[in-house]
Design a protein around this motif. Structure first.
Motif, PDB file in Angstrom:
ATOM      1  N   LYS A  78       0.851  -1.196   0.000  1.00  0.00           N
ATOM      2  CA  LYS A  78       0.000   0.000   0.000  1.00  0.00           C
ATOM      3  C   LYS A  78       0.888   1.248   0.000  1.00  0.00           C
ATOM      4  O   LYS A  78       1.967   1.257   0.617  1.00  0.00           O
ATOM      5  CB  LYS A  78      -0.904   0.002   1.228  1.00  0.00           C
ATOM      6  N   PRO A  79       0.434   2.324  -0.669  1.00  0.00           N
ATOM      7  CA  PRO A  79       1.267   3.529  -0.782  1.00  0.00           C
ATOM      8  C   PRO A  79       1.818   4.064   0.540  1.00  0.00           C
ATOM      9  O   PRO A  79       2.969   4.499   0.596  1.00  0.00           O
ATOM     10  CB  PRO A  79       0.322   4.542  -1.439  1.00  0.00           C
ATOM     11  N   ALA A  80       1.060   4.031   1.598  1.00  0.00           N
ATOM     12  CA  ALA A  80       1.513   4.576   2.883  1.00  0.00           C
ATOM     13  C   ALA A  80       2.737   3.851   3.443  1.00  0.00           C
ATOM     14  O   ALA A  80       3.467   4.412   4.259  1.00  0.00           O
ATOM     15  CB  ALA A  80       0.382   4.529   3.901  1.00  0.00           C
ATOM     16  N   TYR A  81       2.968   2.624   3.017  1.00  0.00           N
ATOM     17  CA  TYR A  81       4.075   1.819   3.551  1.00  0.00           C
ATOM     18  C   TYR A  81       5.250   1.701   2.579  1.00  0.00           C
ATOM     19  O   TYR A  81       6.268   1.099   2.915  1.00  0.00           O
ATOM     20  CB  TYR A  81       3.580   0.427   3.921  1.00  0.00           C
ATOM     21  N   ARG A  82       5.138   2.269   1.410  1.00  0.00           N
ATOM     22  CA  ARG A  82       6.215   2.167   0.414  1.00  0.00           C
ATOM     23  C   ARG A  82       7.490   2.880   0.851  1.00  0.00           C
ATOM     24  O   ARG A  82       8.564   2.585   0.340  1.00  0.00           O
ATOM     25  CB  ARG A  82       5.733   2.689  -0.931  1.00  0.00           C
ATOM     26  N   ARG A  83       7.388   3.774   1.806  1.00  0.00           N
ATOM     27  CA  ARG A  83       8.571   4.487   2.305  1.00  0.00           C
ATOM     28  C   ARG A  83       9.602   3.513   2.873  1.00  0.00           C
ATOM     29  O   ARG A  83      10.773   3.851   3.013  1.00  0.00           O
ATOM     30  CB  ARG A  83       8.163   5.522   3.350  1.00  0.00           C
ATOM     31  N   TRP A  84       9.162   2.312   3.218  1.00  0.00           N
ATOM     32  CA  TRP A  84      10.067   1.329   3.815  1.00  0.00           C
ATOM     33  C   TRP A  84      10.577   0.292   2.819  1.00  0.00           C
ATOM     34  O   TRP A  84      11.218  -0.683   3.222  1.00  0.00           O
ATOM     35  CB  TRP A  84       9.363   0.607   4.962  1.00  0.00           C
ATOM     36  N   LEU A  85      10.359   0.477   1.534  1.00  0.00           N
ATOM     37  CA  LEU A  85      10.764  -0.534   0.553  1.00  0.00           C
ATOM     38  C   LEU A  85      12.263  -0.828   0.604  1.00  0.00           C
ATOM     39  O   LEU A  85      12.678  -1.956   0.451  1.00  0.00           O
ATOM     40  CB  LEU A  85      10.333  -0.140  -0.860  1.00  0.00           C
ATOM     41  N   GLY A  86      13.093   0.147   0.815  1.00  0.00           N
ATOM     42  CA  GLY A  86      14.537  -0.079   0.852  1.00  0.00           C
ATOM     43  C   GLY A  86      15.126  -0.111   2.247  1.00  0.00           C
ATOM     44  O   GLY A  86      16.340  -0.061   2.410  1.00  0.00           O
ATOM     45  N   SER A  87      14.293  -0.221   3.247  1.00  0.00           N
ATOM     46  CA  SER A  87      14.754  -0.155   4.640  1.00  0.00           C
ATOM     47  C   SER A  87      15.251  -1.499   5.153  1.00  0.00           C
ATOM     48  O   SER A  87      14.885  -2.550   4.650  1.00  0.00           O
ATOM     49  CB  SER A  87      13.614   0.317   5.544  1.00  0.00           C
ATOM     50  N   THR A  88      16.043  -1.414   6.189  1.00  0.00           N
ATOM     51  CA  THR A  88      16.495  -2.602   6.905  1.00  0.00           C
ATOM     52  C   THR A  88      16.030  -2.461   8.353  1.00  0.00           C
ATOM     53  O   THR A  88      16.369  -1.478   9.012  1.00  0.00           O
ATOM     54  CB  THR A  88      18.027  -2.711   6.880  1.00  0.00           C
ATOM     55  N   PRO A  89      15.245  -3.405   8.844  1.00  0.00           N
ATOM     56  CA  PRO A  89      14.792  -3.294  10.237  1.00  0.00           C
ATOM     57  C   PRO A  89      15.970  -3.438  11.198  1.00  0.00           C
ATOM     58  O   PRO A  89      16.968  -4.083  10.879  1.00  0.00           O
ATOM     59  CB  PRO A  89      13.802  -4.446  10.392  1.00  0.00           C
ATOM     60  N   PRO A  90      15.871  -2.821  12.363  1.00  0.00           N
ATOM     61  CA  PRO A  90      16.947  -2.944  13.339  1.00  0.00           C
ATOM     62  C   PRO A  90      17.107  -4.379  13.828  1.00  0.00           C
ATOM     63  O   PRO A  90      16.160  -5.161  13.806  1.00  0.00           O
ATOM     64  CB  PRO A  90      16.514  -2.009  14.472  1.00  0.00           C
ATOM     65  N   ASP A  91      18.303  -4.705  14.254  1.00  0.00           N
ATOM     66  CA  ASP A  91      18.574  -6.031  14.812  1.00  0.00           C
ATOM     67  C   ASP A  91      17.940  -6.160  16.195  1.00  0.00           C
ATOM     68  O   ASP A  91      17.637  -5.173  16.861  1.00  0.00           O
ATOM     69  CB  ASP A  91      20.084  -6.255  14.950  1.00  0.00           C
ATOM     70  N   GLY A  92      17.782  -7.382  16.613  1.00  0.00           N
ATOM     71  CA  GLY A  92      17.343  -7.648  17.975  1.00  0.00           C
ATOM     72  C   GLY A  92      15.850  -7.756  18.168  1.00  0.00           C
ATOM     73  O   GLY A  92      15.370  -7.779  19.300  1.00  0.00           O
ATOM     74  N   TYR A  93      15.086  -7.834  17.072  1.00  0.00           N
ATOM     75  CA  TYR A  93      13.640  -7.963  17.187  1.00  0.00           C
ATOM     76  C   TYR A  93      13.203  -9.373  16.818  1.00  0.00           C
ATOM     77  O   TYR A  93      13.711  -9.963  15.874  1.00  0.00           O
ATOM     78  CB  TYR A  93      12.923  -6.957  16.283  1.00  0.00           C
ATOM     79  N   GLY A  94      12.288  -9.879  17.589  1.00  0.00           N
ATOM     80  CA  GLY A  94      11.729 -11.196  17.333  1.00  0.00           C
ATOM     81  C   GLY A  94      10.266 -11.182  17.706  1.00  0.00           C
ATOM     82  O   GLY A  94       9.737 -10.168  18.176  1.00  0.00           O
ATOM     83  N   GLY A  95       9.620 -12.291  17.495  1.00  0.00           N
ATOM     84  CA  GLY A  95       8.205 -12.340  17.824  1.00  0.00           C
ATOM     85  C   GLY A  95       7.759 -13.742  18.151  1.00  0.00           C
ATOM     86  O   GLY A  95       8.447 -14.726  17.872  1.00  0.00           O
TER      87      GLY A  95
END
Length: 125
Positions: free
Chosen positions: A47-64
């Motif tokens: 969706k257009p609102a989330y395209r800002r993150w297309l080239g992003s790298t999430p920070p380390d240390g996250y899990g679920g």
């Protein structure tokens, strides 16, 4: 394993969403997963609102922890659309994920419960 695109991983670690998609049977309730960008996505898939993150790298240390797994087929297409960031829900499973960062849960218990309830409200059947 949960395959996430950069926008999905970023939305999860920031608490904007609590859902992801997985191939049928790839994850089960109670599974622990790393939150990392492991696939790519085209702008048309997001969706257009989330395209800002297309080239992003999430920070380390996250899990679920996988809280629930439901077939995407029972997600109401209209009501469910607001619960995820894809242009359309892919086939497979819809998974609700409680995300944890280095300092604990990304969302408070109350905020997570509200988002989980919202997702459940968008399921048919």
């Amino acid at each position: 394993m949960l395959q996430l695109s950069p926008p999905e991983a970023m939305a999860l670690v920031t608490g904007e969403i609590v859902v992801g998609f997985a191939d049928r049977g790839a994850v089960n309730e109670g599974d622990e997963v790393a939150i990392a960008a492991t696939t790519t996505a085209s702008a048309d898939d997001i969706k257009p609102a989330y395209r800002r993150w297309l080239g992003s790298t999430p920070p380390d240390g996250y899990g679920g922890v996988i809280i629930s797994v439901e077939p995407v087929a029972i997600l109401d297409s209209e009501a469910g659309s607001a619960r995820h960031l894809r242009s359309s829900a892919p086939p497979g499973d819809l998974v609700v994920i409680r995300v944890y960062g280095p300092d604990g849960p990304v969302l408070s218990d109350a905020a997570f419960a509200a988002r989980q309830k919202s997702v459940e409200g968008a399921l048919r059947g």
